[in-house]
Design a protein around this motif. Sequence first.
Motif, short mmCIF file in Angstrom:
data_model
loop_
_atom_site.label_atom_id
_atom_site.label_comp_id
_atom_site.label_asym_id
_atom_site.label_seq_id
_atom_site.Cartn_x
_atom_site.Cartn_y
_atom_site.Cartn_z
N THR A 109 0.84 -1.20 0.00
CA THR A 109 0.00 0.00 0.00
C THR A 109 0.88 1.24 0.00
O THR A 109 2.10 1.18 0.20
N ALA A 110 0.26 2.40 -0.20
CA ALA A 110 1.01 3.64 -0.39
C ALA A 110 1.84 4.03 0.82
O ALA A 110 2.88 4.69 0.69
N ASP A 111 1.42 3.62 2.02
CA ASP A 111 2.15 4.04 3.22
C ASP A 111 3.52 3.38 3.33
O ASP A 111 4.34 3.78 4.17
N LEU A 112 3.83 2.39 2.49
CA LEU A 112 5.14 1.75 2.51
C LEU A 112 6.18 2.52 1.69
O LEU A 112 7.36 2.20 1.73
N ILE A 113 5.74 3.56 0.96
CA ILE A 113 6.67 4.40 0.20
C ILE A 113 7.43 5.32 1.17
O ILE A 113 6.82 5.97 2.01
N GLN A 114 8.74 5.35 1.06
CA GLN A 114 9.55 6.24 1.87
C GLN A 114 9.56 7.63 1.21
O GLN A 114 10.10 7.80 0.13
N LEU A 115 8.95 8.61 1.89
CA LEU A 115 8.79 9.94 1.34
C LEU A 115 9.76 10.93 1.97
O LEU A 115 10.16 10.76 3.13
N PRO A 116 10.14 12.00 1.25
CA PRO A 116 10.91 13.09 1.88
C PRO A 116 10.06 13.78 2.93
O PRO A 116 8.82 13.68 2.92
N SER A 117 10.71 14.52 3.82
CA SER A 117 10.02 15.09 4.98
C SER A 117 8.95 16.11 4.63
O SER A 117 8.02 16.33 5.39
N ASN A 118 9.07 16.76 3.46
CA ASN A 118 8.09 17.79 3.11
C ASN A 118 6.91 17.26 2.27
O ASN A 118 6.15 18.03 1.71
N LEU A 119 6.77 15.95 2.18
CA LEU A 119 5.62 15.34 1.52
C LEU A 119 4.86 14.48 2.52
O LEU A 119 5.46 13.84 3.38
N GLU A 120 3.54 14.47 2.38
CA GLU A 120 2.68 13.69 3.27
C GLU A 120 1.62 12.96 2.46
O GLU A 120 1.03 13.52 1.53
N LEU A 121 1.38 11.70 2.80
CA LEU A 121 0.36 10.91 2.12
C LEU A 121 -1.03 11.24 2.66
O LEU A 121 -1.23 11.29 3.87
N VAL A 122 -1.97 11.45 1.75
CA VAL A 122 -3.36 11.69 2.15
C VAL A 122 -4.12 10.38 2.28
O VAL A 122 -4.97 10.23 3.15
N ASN A 123 -3.80 9.42 1.41
CA ASN A 123 -4.50 8.12 1.43
C ASN A 123 -3.49 6.99 1.62
O ASN A 123 -3.17 6.27 0.66
N PRO A 124 -2.96 6.81 2.82
CA PRO A 124 -1.91 5.81 3.06
C PRO A 124 -2.34 4.37 2.80
O PRO A 124 -1.49 3.51 2.53
N ASN A 125 -3.62 4.07 2.86
CA ASN A 125 -4.09 2.70 2.65
C ASN A 125 -4.37 2.38 1.18
O ASN A 125 -4.92 1.31 0.87
N HIS A 126 -4.02 3.28 0.29
CA HIS A 126 -4.29 3.08 -1.15
C HIS A 126 -3.50 1.88 -1.67
O HIS A 126 -2.30 1.77 -1.48
#
Length: 312
Positions: A109-126
């Motif tokens: 799911t999307a929450d497993l993507i390692q993002l930079p600190s200035n980005l935030e997931l809105v739908n982590p369970n996608h």
Amino acid sequence: MINNISIKCLKSDKIESGACHGQFLINSLRSGQGITIGNQLRRVLLNDLGGMAITAIRIAGVSHEFSTIPGVREDILEILLNLKGVVLRSNTQSPQFGRLKIQGPIVVTADLIQLPSNLELVNPNHYLMTISTANVIEIEFKFEYGMGYKLASQTFLEEDENYLQLDTIFMPVQKVDFKIENVYDNANNITERLFLDIWTNGSISPNEALKSAAQVTIDLFSLLVEEKQTTKINKLKPEIQSISIEPYTNIAIEELQLSVRAYNCLKKAQINTVGDLLQYSPEKLQELKNFGRKSSIEVFSTLKNKLGIILK
């Protein structure tokens, strides 16, 4: 009067997958102002607000979108389609990169993507994909800020040749509706009130979207009240109209440096000079064999830009 206009948020709630809906009421508008303001805000909300999205990915061992990944249930095209649904909230407009490295079996799911600190997931369970074996999957993501949408066929650049491009939707506002109601006072005077419904993908709230759209409109129309260019435009008109076309009639059409297609068509029609060319209207030119509207526009634009000859 316009000074009595007020705006009120009637409803603000979250829908599925982080999406948001808001309803706003604008009161005390004069007759006719409701549709003017509603149309303007709707167009700006849908066209002029930007967002951050995944524009390209690089998968270890994959060189094109028709590949398959061993142990992954979905093919590359399905994965690209799923990635289009990832919604991001950002406080920067510069390009960013993320990474996913994971071993199966697992539902990704999307929450497993390692993002930079200035980005935030809105739908982590996608949902992205399912890995059914113990294979290790490694993906690099490119995030970019933009407005509207960008087609993958327009983004194949040499420096990005190792990336698979996505058809990207940057627009944070998904839908806008409005309706207008008449309000009658004791003296039977008519005012209008405007109900505005805004749906966003969750990367921006409906209230923030409305404020941004209003600011874009203010910035746009503030430019129109500046009259710095008016005098320059007025001075140019008589100079263009005073140009005589007589001295140019004997110039060979080779001097116009037209495209090969337009030049060959003119020569086959025995049009050898500008004087010959001026005997033709745009409609007559288009009647020449293999000479289309695009070539006609090119010829008359060249006459205007190179020789100052403007024809109706």
